[in-house]
Design a protein around this motif. Structure first.
Motif, PDB file in Angstrom:
ATOM      1  N   TYR A  27      22.057  58.170 -18.426  1.00 56.96           N
ATOM      2  CA  TYR A  27      20.872  58.770 -17.811  1.00 56.96           C
ATOM      3  C   TYR A  27      20.523  60.096 -18.489  1.00 56.96           C
ATOM      4  O   TYR A  27      19.373  60.362 -18.826  1.00 56.96           O
ATOM      5  CB  TYR A  27      21.121  58.996 -16.324  1.00 56.96           C
ATOM      6  CG  TYR A  27      19.930  59.597 -15.599  1.00 56.96           C
ATOM      7  CD1 TYR A  27      19.026  58.784 -14.951  1.00 56.96           C
ATOM      8  CD2 TYR A  27      19.722  60.968 -15.576  1.00 56.96           C
ATOM      9  CE1 TYR A  27      17.927  59.321 -14.288  1.00 56.96           C
ATOM     10  CE2 TYR A  27      18.626  61.513 -14.926  1.00 56.96           C
ATOM     11  CZ  TYR A  27      17.744  60.684 -14.283  1.00 56.96           C
ATOM     12  OH  TYR A  27      16.670  61.230 -13.646  1.00 56.96           O
ATOM     13  N   SER A  30      19.057  59.499 -21.880  1.00 54.24           N
ATOM     14  CA  SER A  30      17.779  58.799 -21.895  1.00 54.24           C
ATOM     15  C   SER A  30      16.665  59.563 -21.194  1.00 54.24           C
ATOM     16  O   SER A  30      15.525  59.550 -21.621  1.00 54.24           O
ATOM     17  CB  SER A  30      17.930  57.421 -21.226  1.00 54.24           C
ATOM     18  OG  SER A  30      18.909  56.653 -21.878  1.00 54.24           O
ATOM     19  N   ASN A 193      17.197  53.626 -22.898  1.00 57.94           N
ATOM     20  CA  ASN A 193      18.577  53.310 -22.557  1.00 57.94           C
ATOM     21  C   ASN A 193      18.810  51.816 -22.362  1.00 57.94           C
ATOM     22  O   ASN A 193      19.938  51.383 -22.173  1.00 57.94           O
ATOM     23  CB  ASN A 193      19.002  54.053 -21.288  1.00 57.94           C
ATOM     24  CG  ASN A 193      18.197  53.668 -20.077  1.00 57.94           C
ATOM     25  OD1 ASN A 193      16.973  53.572 -20.151  1.00 57.94           O
ATOM     26  ND2 ASN A 193      18.845  53.441 -18.951  1.00 57.94           N
ATOM     27  N   THR A 235      20.972  54.408  -4.674  1.00 54.65           N
ATOM     28  CA  THR A 235      20.648  53.746  -5.933  1.00 54.65           C
ATOM     29  C   THR A 235      20.734  52.237  -5.763  1.00 54.65           C
ATOM     30  O   THR A 235      21.396  51.736  -4.844  1.00 54.65           O
ATOM     31  CB  THR A 235      21.608  54.186  -7.052  1.00 54.65           C
ATOM     32  OG1 THR A 235      21.265  53.523  -8.270  1.00 54.65           O
ATOM     33  CG2 THR A 235      23.052  53.841  -6.717  1.00 54.65           C
ATOM     34  N   TYR A 240      24.807  53.574 -11.619  1.00 48.81           N
ATOM     35  CA  TYR A 240      24.113  54.861 -11.656  1.00 48.81           C
ATOM     36  C   TYR A 240      24.330  55.692 -10.393  1.00 48.81           C
ATOM     37  O   TYR A 240      23.603  56.645 -10.147  1.00 48.81           O
ATOM     38  CB  TYR A 240      22.610  54.640 -11.881  1.00 48.81           C
ATOM     39  CG  TYR A 240      22.311  54.143 -13.268  1.00 48.81           C
ATOM     40  CD1 TYR A 240      22.429  54.985 -14.377  1.00 48.81           C
ATOM     41  CD2 TYR A 240      21.954  52.821 -13.500  1.00 48.81           C
ATOM     42  CE1 TYR A 240      22.181  54.540 -15.653  1.00 48.81           C
ATOM     43  CE2 TYR A 240      21.703  52.359 -14.783  1.00 48.81           C
ATOM     44  CZ  TYR A 240      21.821  53.220 -15.853  1.00 48.81           C
ATOM     45  OH  TYR A 240      21.573  52.763 -17.124  1.00 48.81           O
ATOM     46  N   ILE A 243      24.784  59.451 -10.799  1.00 43.36           N
ATOM     47  CA  ILE A 243      23.659  60.263 -11.255  1.00 43.36           C
ATOM     48  C   ILE A 243      22.794  60.741 -10.097  1.00 43.36           C
ATOM     49  O   ILE A 243      22.001  61.680 -10.240  1.00 43.36           O
ATOM     50  CB  ILE A 243      22.795  59.458 -12.260  1.00 43.36           C
ATOM     51  CG1 ILE A 243      21.972  60.413 -13.135  1.00 43.36           C
ATOM     52  CG2 ILE A 243      21.876  58.480 -11.552  1.00 43.36           C
ATOM     53  CD1 ILE A 243      22.798  61.305 -13.991  1.00 43.36           C
ATOM     54  N   SER A 247      20.817  64.362  -9.945  1.00 41.92           N
ATOM     55  CA  SER A 247      19.384  64.153 -10.128  1.00 41.92           C
ATOM     56  C   SER A 247      18.595  64.838  -9.021  1.00 41.92           C
ATOM     57  O   SER A 247      17.534  65.421  -9.268  1.00 41.92           O
ATOM     58  CB  SER A 247      19.063  62.654 -10.134  1.00 41.92           C
ATOM     59  OG  SER A 247      19.614  62.031 -11.264  1.00 41.92           O
ATOM     60  N   HIS A 302      10.422  57.474 -12.036  1.00 41.11           N
ATOM     61  CA  HIS A 302      10.290  58.043 -13.375  1.00 41.11           C
ATOM     62  C   HIS A 302       8.902  57.742 -13.933  1.00 41.11           C
ATOM     63  O   HIS A 302       8.144  56.956 -13.368  1.00 41.11           O
ATOM     64  CB  HIS A 302      11.365  57.502 -14.305  1.00 41.11           C
ATOM     65  CG  HIS A 302      12.731  58.021 -14.009  1.00 41.11           C
ATOM     66  ND1 HIS A 302      13.527  57.502 -13.005  1.00 41.11           N
ATOM     67  CD2 HIS A 302      13.442  59.030 -14.565  1.00 41.11           C
ATOM     68  CE1 HIS A 302      14.674  58.172 -12.962  1.00 41.11           C
ATOM     69  NE2 HIS A 302      14.647  59.093 -13.898  1.00 41.11           N
TER      70      HIS A 302
END
Length: 344
Positions: A27, A30, A193, A235, A240, A243, A247, A302
């Motif tokens: 993460y 990327s 990624n 998530t 992930y 992260i 985040s 994102h």
């Protein structure tokens, strides 16, 4: 960008620490702010910083190398590779245009045309069809909903006649027809990624990994959280899970109580009930159905990195158009007819 320390890995979670570390680093490489060519911590240093075995770190670095996200230099360590196409000096197609752009600006100035007016003229001219068919583009996404939004966000650098087909990574893996569609496309786009994974299904030179960053709306939603908020960060992929906490903290450093889980966890509803704000990653949309009424809930979404769209994707598309145009100009007229059967 957040740092790596002992709090980065949650050993209480039923997810291997190596899986957590891989998701965390993938993460950061990327979607984070790690510049191309930046040196990553050594295996021993990172293992000591986060409290896991050096062998685990070494295995993660090798996996990232195989995925094209890091470069291993003998005796020197691991280095970030965000976009191999722009790593070498002079390899960016924009470099070849700098002299022409300067000359055009000077000519416009001599004619009394302002730079802003010139830019407007170029923007308008770029929208006009230049003959021939548009590009056939495939976007390989993870989930269709966000994928459609991503396509719309890159639409400004596409020509009106360009056609974009959306394919999910799961469907690509199980369909020879879709893999063939990718091989025939002028360009296959995906996340940087996921480039290695897509390439394992479609071994082709027409693949481009695009960098994504947290969307502006996501940043604003996180910044508006009350410091006293108990946040549940959910998530879809276990990989992930590590992260999620950093985040959230990146754009909500004032929030300290962040509990992470994944969308199919057996204690999901219990975790949600204990929190008064829920943030879910793309793909975990169904989590919103389990959130108590009145509890703030939003997606950590994102968006294509504007810099990558402007400096990588746009010139790459221009290069494809030039190559395609040259191919049409040098082919025999009868070949052109054969390439466009009636009804296409």
């Amino acid at each position: 960008m957040f740092t790596l320390d002992a709090s980065s890995i949650d050993k209480s979670l039923p997810v291997p620490v190596g899986t957590q570390l891989h998701g965390l680093l993938a993460y950061m490489l990327s979607f984070g702010d790690i510049p191309d060519g930046a040196k990553l911590p050594s295996v021993r240093q990172l293992a000591a910083d986060i409290g896991i075995a050096p062998m685990t770190v070494a295995q993660v670095y090798k996996q990232l190398r195989d995925e094209g996200l890091v470069e291993m230099r003998h005796g020197l360590g691991a280095f970030a590779i965000q976009d191999p196409k722009i790593r070498l000096p002079g390899s960016n197609p924009l470099d070849a245009l700098r002299g022409d752009i300067g000359a055009l600006i000077e000519k416009a100035d001599n004619l009394g045309i302002s730079t802003l007016s010139l830019i407007s003229m170029i923007n308008a001219q770029s929208q006009f069809p230049r003959g021939g068919d548009g590009l056939n583009i495939v976007f390989v996404c993870i989930f269709e909903g966000p994928g459609r939004d991503y396509v719309e966000q890159i639409r400004p650098v596409l020509a009106p006649e360009d056609k974009v087909r959306l394919i999910t990574l799961d469907s690509l893996a199980g369909s020879d027809t879709l893999r063939e569609a990718c091989r025939k496309a002028d360009l296959v786009l995906t996340f940087v990624n996921r480039e290695a994974e897509v390439r394992s299904h479609v071994d082709s030179d027409n693949l481009l990994g695009l960098r994504f960053i947290p969307s502006e709306q996501t940043r604003q939603n996180l910044a508006r959280l009350d410091p006293r908020t108990r946040v549940a960060a959910v998530t879809h992929f276990k990989e992930y899970i590590a992260i999620m906490r950093p985040s959230v903290r990146e754009f909500a450093p004032h929030v300290s109580d962040i509990r992470v889980t994944w969308s199919s966890a057996p204690d999901l509803e219990e975790t949600l009930a204990q929190c008064n704000a829920v943030i879910f990653a793309s793909g975990a949309d169904h989590v919103a159905e389990h959130v108590p009424e009145g509890t703030p809930c939003f997606e950590y979404r994102h968006a294509p990195d504007p810099g990558a769209v402007e400096n990588v994707l746009a010139p790459h598309l221009a290069d494809i158009r030039r190559q395609k145009s040259r191919g049409l100009q040098t082919s025999h007229p009868s070949q052109k007819v054969a390439a466009r059967p009636k009804g296409n």
